[in-house]
Design an enzyme around this catalytic site. Structure first.
Site, PDB file in Angstrom:
ATOM      1  N   LYS A 145     -13.372  -0.682   5.831  1.00 55.66           N
ATOM      2  CA  LYS A 145     -14.000  -1.474   4.775  1.00 55.66           C
ATOM      3  C   LYS A 145     -15.037  -2.443   5.312  1.00 55.66           C
ATOM      4  CE  LYS A 145      -9.993  -0.109   2.856  1.00 55.66           C
ATOM      5  NZ  LYS A 145      -9.049   0.737   3.603  1.00 55.66           N
ATOM      6  N   ASP A 173      -0.801  -5.814   9.214  1.00 53.91           N
ATOM      7  CA  ASP A 173      -1.771  -4.778   8.827  1.00 53.91           C
ATOM      8  C   ASP A 173      -3.043  -5.526   8.444  1.00 53.91           C
ATOM      9  OD1 ASP A 173      -1.811  -1.985   6.424  1.00 53.91           O
ATOM     10  OD2 ASP A 173      -3.262  -2.681   7.910  1.00 53.91           O
ATOM     11  N   TRP A 206       0.849  -1.183   0.000  1.00 48.69           N
ATOM     12  CA  TRP A 206       0.000   0.000   0.000  1.00 48.69           C
ATOM     13  C   TRP A 206       0.888   1.237   0.000  1.00 48.69           C
ATOM     14  CZ3 TRP A 206      -1.902   2.676   4.899  1.00 48.69           C
ATOM     15  CH2 TRP A 206      -2.881   3.649   4.601  1.00 48.69           C
TER      16      TRP A 206
END
Lengths: 410, 431
Positions: free
Chosen positions: A255, A219, A138
């Site tokens: 999300k 993560d 990311w």
């Protein structure tokens, strides 16, 4: 008293480059073409390509409005009910580690803020120690560690030849790093590639990390969103914890609960004892205080209400299955379109094998740019598309665009 | 041999291994309790029925209860179910930011008309200060920040964690419990030209001591002479006098004088949105183009800190400030809060004087805003806590917001008890 205006102290401040990910949405908004498609940022969309506020979230907000709670400061570590819920979600209810009080948890500003707290902690207590991050990863990971003053290096991850995992390269690079390094792993639904290790590969990764006395930093931004199952998506983290390893875990509810703008997440540090966990937690708080004092309450209350209410919790699981199910469906359709239209026999099945919101198409920078300039399809320059922004009805158009860009642009 | 090897390999495969109980985290000391937020923690743990919390600066009504403003409740109702939860831009809600800087600088300010203000939504006052500190470090790496003595404790943490060296300037005058204006001006004159100064726009925390309008004008003039950079922390606009324009007077004076300032705003107190973490950082620039550049750089700092700020509080602020009726209601409610505090100041001072205290308590009503810098020593504060279950920070700062008609007598008695025989210490003043 009229006095001349001073020349600005910040005369030399140049315009910052647009953010590679969030800048994509801005470019999309500026485009007026009817066919435009936003496959940039990873925010879930319905089949109608509309943002989706989960039903359980609406219900939770109604409950909250009715309760009429005050808006007092949270403690620095965040909302207690949220902290309890988030650890249980991550490690499972009845986890020994939780019962033993060995997890230091602080509510953070979604995934980014939680990663930043972890990074700041690493800088303070392990100055000079590097973090190994996947190539690619990311985009904001590098910014976070840079701004926190933590050096980083990359381990091989993506194999462009197979459009899959370069497992041997990954293990070799983790092994080659100085003992006691930090290793950043994506718990599930790797961003940007969508390529996750298999369970067996996770075991081997854990072996190497233990061998080199590294510390893992997970993560976890997509728990529940990847496979549709909260437990399954946490299995990598739980595996490491069951092996007695001390780990950092950053969580996000952007999300899986659709709480993007509420900025709700957590940094967890699983420690060898509750005594250590208490000390670590106190220092995480000390890092948070001069950043924002205490975290925002609204998102935390939503999570606590959803997870704490058995009916809502079950409903949430169904909604998550729906969301991840839609993505799987879109993958199927895209794969079918690509296979049908590409007469060269290229294997596009990686679209099905990849998991989560994103797919790494294998398109390079120029090809990705062609996607937007010619086809008005917005994606990040590393070739990542967000399937969450794709509807079944647009799969054919996308397939055309990908094939055109792949073969006609270099 | 083969069996042993096979077993050890299978053990490694299962990853059973002794946990390290030292090594990794040995160096991690338990952090000291935050001096301010730690007070509330201690208060909550106390079971005494007479306990009083005058520690953290969070407003309470006359029943000692937290207050959610009517204007906020109405805003909550209006926004429920209306918006999706998509990420805000990195700079936050543009609409909210526009209203916020209008509030700070005045609706008709030239800097607004000329689009010279780079502004982003921030995580309340703390977040705004931190963004500025990081920005200062990045673009003026050689600079330091001058911080008043005393100041809100977290200011030191913020600039320290941003790696900006700190210096101090005189502010509070212990003998008079007022402003040490002469020393302040000396420090301003003696600082190297072009120094960065942290100023509290109104309702100085923790002392409650503000410069007069005349004094602000002199400070502004001297800043011009020295080409200093003024950074304003404005956490109490409206909360101090009850009038938002009046409380922003210092900022307006500096603007008139042509300074390019920066300002951290918080809606924690004046809108009671504490836990929502909503505020704004603005930086006045040469022109619109530079403002765009500066804003983009502020966003670059925010992105690796939290990506984008939380939406809920921003929606509330925008709803209130953009609707004339809600805004009017809010102004009324802010005045009610400010007036109640002013009333409690009068009551506290009156009680102490009636008890026959040998000391002067004028400062209780001279000071403004949420806090009263009592002048009590740490030892006297400790006695207040241990003997009377009254909780406040050890610098003697009383949060007047926690004082009620129900507890003001008890508080006055307790303060009288611990100070009546310590004239000397009180005059020396706690800092």
């Amino acid at each position: 008293m009229a006095v001349a205006t001073n020349v600005s102290r910040f005369e030399g401040v140049k315009m910052a480059p647009p953010d590679p990910i969030l800048g994509v949405s801005e470019a999309f908004k500026a485009d007026t073409d009817d066919l435009k498609l936003n496959l940039g940022v990873g925010a879930y969309r319905t089949e109608d390509l509309r943002p989706y506020v989960l039903n359980v979230v609406k219900k939770a907000e109604n409950m909250m409005l009715e309760k009429g709670e005050n808006k007092e400061y949270l403690p620095i570590e965040g909302l207690a009910a949220f902290i309890k819920a988030t650890v249980e979600l991550l490690l499972g209810a009845d986890n020994d580690v939780t019962k033993q009080g060995r997890v230091a948890t602080v509510q953070g500003l979604s995934g980014t803020g939680s990663l930043r707290l972890g990074a700041a902690f690493i800088q303070r207590y392990f100055p000079g120690t590097q973090v190994l991050i996947s190539s690619p990863t990311w985009g904001n990971h590098k910014n976070i560690f840079n701004d926190a003053g933590v050096p980083w290096s990359e381990y091989r991850y993506y194999d462009s030849k197979t459009v899959g995992l370069d497992f041997e390269g990954m293990l070799a690079d983790i092994k080659a790093a100085p003992s006691g390094s930090f290793v950043l792993l994506h718990g599930c639904a790797h961003n940007p590639t969508g390529i996750d290790p298999t369970p067996d590969q996770w075991e081997k990764i854990a072996d190497v990390i233990q061998e080199k006395n590294h510390t893992t930093f997970f993560d976890v931004a997509y728990q529940g969103f990847a496979s549709g199952s909260l437990d399954e998506d946490a299995s990598s983290v739980r595996l490491f914890v069951a092996r007695g390893m001390e780990v950092f875990v950053a969580q996000s509810y952007s999300k899986n609960l659709g709480l993007y703008a509420e900025r709700i997440g957590a940094i967890n540090v699983v420690c060898s004892s509750s005594e250590v966990a208490n000390r670590v937690k106190s220092q995480l708080k000390r890092l948070a205080r001069p950043m924002y004092s205490n975290p925002p309450v609204h998102g935390a209350q939503i999570v606590a209400n959803v997870v704490g209410n058995p009916v809502l919790f079950d409903e949430w699981k169904s909604e998550m299955e729906l969301m991840s199910g839609r993505i799987k469906g879109v993958r199927q359709r895209l794969y079918a379109n690509l296979s049908a239209k590409d007469k060269s026999g290229k294997d596009w099945s990686f679209v099905l094998r990849q998991i989560g919101m994103f797919s790494f198409t294998g398109l390079n920078k120029a090809q990705s740019e062609n996607m937007s300039s010619k086809w008005h399809i917005y994606m990040t320059k590393d070739g990542r598309i967000s399937l969450a922004g794709l509807s079944l009805s647009k799969c054919e158009y996308l397939a055309d665009a990908i094939i055109d860009s792949y073969y006609n642009v270099s | 041999m083969a069996m042993a090897m096979a077993m050890s390999r299978s053990n490694a495969g299962r990853g059973i291994r002794l946990m390290s109980t030292s090594g990794w985290w040995k160096a991690v000391e338990p952090a000291p309790k935050d001096p301010i937020l730690g007070v509330t923690e201690a208060f909550l743990a106390d079971t005494d029925p007479n306990k009083v919390n005058v520690g953290v600066g969070a407003y309470r009504d006359d029943q000692g209860k937290p207050v959610v403003l009517q204007s906020v409740r109405e805003a909550e109702r209006r926004i429920l179910g209306k918006e999706n939860m998509e990420y805000l831009p990195m700079g936050g809600s543009v609409k909210m930011v526009e209203e916020s800087i209008k509030l700070a600088y005045g609706e008709n300010a030239d800097v607004l008309k000329d689009k010279r203000v780079a502004a982003v939504q921030a995580l309340s006052g703390t977040g705004a200060c931190r963004l500025f500190a990081e920005f200062q470090k990045r673009f003026r790496p050689e600079s330091q920040i001058y911080i008043p003595v005393p100041t809100w404790a977290n200011h030191h943490n913020i600039w320290r964690d941003a790696n900006v060296p700190q210096r101090t300037f005189h502010y509070y005058h212990p003998e008079t419990r007022g402003l040490d204006f002469a020393s302040l001006m000396d420090d301003v004159k003696n600082a190297p030209n072009g120094s960065f100064f942290l100023l509290h726009a109104c309702a100085h925390n923790p002392t409650g001591v503000d410069p007069t309008e005349e004094q602000w004008k002199e400070i502004s003039y001297q800043f011009k002479v020295k080409n200093h950079y003024p950074f304003f922390d404005m956490a109490y606009q409206g909360f101090a006098s009850g009038d938002t324009d009046r409380d922003a007077k210092a900022i307006r004076i500096f603007l008139e004088d042509g300074h390019q300032i920066a300002c951290a705003q918080s809606f924690a107190k004046n809108m009671g949105l504490y836990g929502q973490r909503v505020g704004c950082l603005s930086v006045i620039c040469d022109d619109a183009k530079q403002a765009v550049a500066v804003k983009s750089q502020l966003q670059q700092i925010a992105r690796p800190m939290y990506s984008n700020p939380p939406v809920h509080g921003a929606l509330l602020v925008y709803s209130i400030l953009s609707d004339p009726d809600l805004k009017a209601l809010w102004h009324k409610e802010v005045k009610v809060m400010a007036d109640r505090i002013i009333g409690m100041r009068e009551a506290l001072r009156g009680n102490l004087e009636n008890l026959g205290s040998p000391l002067s308590w004028n400062h209780v009503t001279d000071q403004i805003g949420m806090f009263c810098y009592s002048g009590m020593t740490p030892e006297q504060v400790d006695r207040l806590t241990s003997e009377f279950h009254i909780y406040l920070t050890r610098n003697g700062r009383i949060s007047m917001a926690g004082v009620t008609t129900g507890n003001v007598e008890y508080l006055a008695n307790a303060i009288h008890e611990v100070t009546k025989s310590s004239e000397k210490e009180l005059k020396a003043g706690a800092v």
